[in-house]
Design an enzyme around this catalytic site. Structure first.
Site, PDB file in Angstrom:
ATOM      1  N   GLU A  65      -0.948 -10.879   8.649  1.00 15.05           N
ATOM      2  CA  GLU A  65       0.256 -10.428   9.340  1.00 15.05           C
ATOM      3  C   GLU A  65      -0.456 -10.946  10.629  1.00 15.05           C
ATOM      4  O   GLU A  65      -1.923 -11.376  10.816  1.00 15.05           O
ATOM      5  CB  GLU A  65      -0.041  -9.073   9.974  1.00 15.05           C
ATOM      6  CG  GLU A  65       0.489  -7.869   8.512  1.00 15.05           C
ATOM      7  CD  GLU A  65       1.240  -7.125   8.334  1.00 15.05           C
ATOM      8  OE1 GLU A  65       1.940  -6.636   8.006  1.00 15.05           O
ATOM      9  OE2 GLU A  65       0.386  -5.892   9.368  1.00 15.05           O
ATOM     10  N   CYS A  83      -2.367 -13.009  18.129  1.00 13.32           N
ATOM     11  CA  CYS A  83      -3.197 -11.883  17.480  1.00 13.32           C
ATOM     12  C   CYS A  83      -3.067 -12.558  16.258  1.00 13.32           C
ATOM     13  O   CYS A  83      -1.630 -12.240  14.868  1.00 13.32           O
ATOM     14  CB  CYS A  83      -3.005 -11.005  18.360  1.00 13.32           C
ATOM     15  SG  CYS A  83      -4.394  -9.866  16.781  1.00 13.32           S
ATOM     16  N   CYS A 108     -10.704  -7.715   4.732  1.00 19.67           N
ATOM     17  CA  CYS A 108     -11.310  -7.829   5.810  1.00 19.67           C
ATOM     18  C   CYS A 108     -12.718  -7.146   4.882  1.00 19.67           C
ATOM     19  O   CYS A 108     -12.818  -7.035   4.017  1.00 19.67           O
ATOM     20  CB  CYS A 108     -11.839  -6.743   6.774  1.00 19.67           C
ATOM     21  SG  CYS A 108     -13.230  -7.303   8.071  1.00 19.67           S
ATOM     22  N   CYS A 115     -15.031  -0.777   8.827  1.00 23.25           N
ATOM     23  CA  CYS A 115     -14.644   0.303   9.816  1.00 23.25           C
ATOM     24  C   CYS A 115     -14.169   1.345   9.472  1.00 23.25           C
ATOM     25  O   CYS A 115     -12.557   0.849   8.960  1.00 23.25           O
ATOM     26  CB  CYS A 115     -14.209  -0.556  10.939  1.00 23.25           C
ATOM     27  SG  CYS A 115     -15.270  -1.778  11.396  1.00 23.25           S
ATOM     28  N   CYS A 161      -9.939   1.773  10.692  1.00 23.72           N
ATOM     29  CA  CYS A 161      -9.197   0.136  11.143  1.00 23.72           C
ATOM     30  C   CYS A 161      -8.446   0.386   9.763  1.00 23.72           C
ATOM     31  O   CYS A 161      -9.479   0.252   8.059  1.00 23.72           O
ATOM     32  CB  CYS A 161      -9.843  -1.209  11.205  1.00 23.72           C
ATOM     33  SG  CYS A 161      -9.119  -2.167  11.235  1.00 23.72           S
ATOM     34  N   CYS A 201      -3.087  -2.869  17.005  1.00 21.06           N
ATOM     35  CA  CYS A 201      -4.582  -3.101  16.901  1.00 21.06           C
ATOM     36  C   CYS A 201      -5.040  -1.895  15.954  1.00 21.06           C
ATOM     37  O   CYS A 201      -5.022  -0.920  15.862  1.00 21.06           O
ATOM     38  CB  CYS A 201      -5.865  -2.869  18.330  1.00 21.06           C
ATOM     39  SG  CYS A 201      -5.560  -3.771  18.854  1.00 21.06           S
TER      40      CYS A 201
HETATM   41  N1  SAH Z   1     -13.450  -7.986  12.844  1.00 23.57           N
HETATM   42  C1  SAH Z   1     -12.437  -7.655  14.154  1.00 23.57           C
HETATM   43  C2  SAH Z   1     -11.578  -8.615  14.622  1.00 23.57           C
HETATM   44  C3  SAH Z   1     -10.332  -7.446  14.281  1.00 23.57           C
HETATM   45  S1  SAH Z   1     -10.450  -6.006  14.896  1.00 23.57           S
HETATM   46  C4  SAH Z   1     -13.002  -6.600  15.274  1.00 23.57           C
HETATM   47  O1  SAH Z   1     -13.810  -6.683  14.542  1.00 23.57           O
HETATM   48  O2  SAH Z   1     -13.564  -6.868  16.583  1.00 23.57           O
HETATM   49  C5  SAH Z   1      -9.469  -5.891  16.250  1.00 23.57           C
HETATM   50  C6  SAH Z   1      -9.390  -4.336  17.268  1.00 23.57           C
HETATM   51  O3  SAH Z   1      -8.782  -3.616  16.701  1.00 23.57           O
HETATM   52  C7  SAH Z   1     -11.384  -4.335  17.214  1.00 23.57           C
HETATM   53  O4  SAH Z   1     -11.490  -4.497  18.891  1.00 23.57           O
HETATM   54  C8  SAH Z   1     -11.216  -3.652  16.779  1.00 23.57           C
HETATM   55  O5  SAH Z   1     -12.474  -2.466  16.511  1.00 23.57           O
HETATM   56  C9  SAH Z   1      -9.638  -2.591  16.559  1.00 23.57           C
HETATM   57  N2  SAH Z   1      -8.904  -1.340  16.315  1.00 23.57           N
HETATM   58  C10 SAH Z   1      -9.036  -1.139  14.807  1.00 23.57           C
HETATM   59  N3  SAH Z   1      -8.280  -0.310  14.032  1.00 23.57           N
HETATM   60  C11 SAH Z   1      -8.437   0.315  15.735  1.00 23.57           C
HETATM   61  C12 SAH Z   1      -7.249   0.913  15.855  1.00 23.57           C
HETATM   62  N4  SAH Z   1      -6.796   2.100  14.288  1.00 23.57           N
HETATM   63  N5  SAH Z   1      -6.752   1.843  17.154  1.00 23.57           N
HETATM   64  C13 SAH Z   1      -7.079   0.862  18.039  1.00 23.57           C
HETATM   65  N6  SAH Z   1      -8.070  -0.474  18.210  1.00 23.57           N
HETATM   66  C14 SAH Z   1      -8.521  -0.319  16.338  1.00 23.57           C
END
Ligand code: SAH
Length: 346
Positions: free
Chosen positions: A94, A107, A114, A118, A121, A339
């Site tokens: 996406e 974005c 991935c 995390c 996420c 995000c």
């Molecule tokens: N892997 C990379 C890019 C993808 S995530 C990274 O970790 O930076 C993009 C952003 O969204 C990151 O800052 C991540 O921590 C944040 N993110 C992930 N899950 C989220 C959520 N449920 N709510 C808000 N931000 C989130």
């Protein structure tokens, strides 16, 4: 069986020029085809109208153009657009267009699924299937650029690598894609308007600095305390904050480019004074900004957005040492485009 045809966009311009020479044509033909592939982003050889039919057929016999297909477009009530992007092998990623009054930001994704884990996420719940190729990353940007013109009447202004995947775990392809995005032969965008976001892979951050990249770097920090960080981002157990800090200091020494820390504050996880103090301390190491991101719930409630007071405590602590803090509201939540919400639901 005939050998599988090669993706023509895996060839450099030089290789394409050589291909034509080897086939009794002029090297210049390579430039023309290159321009069609990257500048005009055509999806078929037939569309290359200044190339003779015989040459187009010859290309067709030797190569494929592995372009993406935007399968499904969802529009949020706040103007955010989410593309479900089908790749040549049927996998889906996406990408998102985020408009504001002054800019439109793309974005984009760097991996299918991935590599990381995390816990907050949604993407991390998809298995990492594969890395995206440079042209697949490029196509996402080109598609959003078109949508930006169509829906908002101006070109794409910014790109963030904050979609699916960990860009620094697909280092070479991300760099190649950015090279094309910034090249005058591609989209001609300024690297200053591109931000690569990483969960923090110290070795690769140093490599970026060594490679002299000109784009911006964001780090998803979420906690400046090892014990908490490795609980919510388990992979980071292998990358303690001391190593991350060292890599970021190295980055800044070489690039003189400020880091952006991405940070979500959650109830009962990092909304206490010790967490604020740790972040304030961490922010003193390298010139930086902090983006406090609103949490986008993805499940049952292990993670919950912290109170306004907790956010205010962070702002106060950071501003006291002169760090610029921005609170970033979610965009496109109603279509799961915010995000951490990208999970191929539709
Ligand atoms: N892997 C990379 C890019 C993808 S995530 C990274 O970790 O930076 C993009 C952003 O969204 C990151 O800052 C991540 O921590 C944040 N993110 C992930 N899950 C989220 C959520 N449920 N709510 C808000 N931000 C989130």
């Amino acid at each position: 069986m005939k050998p599988k045809k090669k993706d023509i966009r895996a060839l450099t311009k030089e290789q394409l020029r050589n291909f034509f020479v080897a086939n009794g044509d002029k090297a210049f033909r390579g430039n023309q085809v290159y321009e069609w592939l990257w500048g005009k982003v055509v999806h078929s050889f037939e569309d290359m109208t200044n190339i003779s039919i015989a040459t187009r057929e010859m290309l067709q016999e030797n190569f494929v153009i592995n372009h993406i297909e935007v399968d499904n477009i969802q529009r949020s009530k706040d103007g955010t657009v989410k593309n479900a992007v089908r790749l040549h092998d049927g996998l889906v990623v996406e990408s998102v267009l985020i408009p504001t009054d002054t800019r439109t930001t793309a974005c984009v994704s760097s991996q299918v699924g991935c590599s990381l884990d995390c816990k907050f996420c949604a993407t991390s719940r998809l298995k990492r299937m594969r890395n995206l190729n440079p042209d697949e990353i490029y196509d996402q940007v080109a598609a959003i650029n078109k949508e930006s013109l169509l829906y908002y009447n101006h070109k794409l202004s910014n790109i963030v690598f904050m979609g699916m995947g960990e860009p620094l775990m697909n280092y070479n392809n991300v760099i190649k894609a950015i090279d094309m995005i910034t090249s005058p032969e591609g989209l001609g965008m300024s690297p200053k308007r591109i931000m690569v976001s990483t969960s923090g892979v110290p070795k690769m951050i140093k490599k970026l600095a060594d490679d002299g990249v000109k784009f911006k770097l964001a780090v998803s920090l979420h906690s400046a305390i090892d014990e908490i960080r490795s609980r919510i981002m388990p992979f980071s157990e292998n990358f303690p904050l001391a190593d991350l800090r060292e890599a970021l200091e190295y980055w800044y020494r070489k690039t003189k480019s400020k880091i952006s820390y991405e940070y979500v504050v959650w109830k009962g996880i990092n909304d206490d004074k010790a967490s604020v103090d740790a972040l304030v301390k961490f922010c003193k190491y390298v010139p930086c900004k902090v983006n406090l991101i609103e949490y986008n719930p993805i499940d049952d409630g292990e993670f919950q957005q912290a109170s306004e007071e907790a956010i205010a405590a962070y702002i106060k602590g950071l501003e006291a040492i002169g760090v610029v803090v921005k609170v970033r509201r979610s965009r496109g939540k109603d279509i799961d485009a915010a995000c951490g919400q990208l999970a191929n639901k539709s």
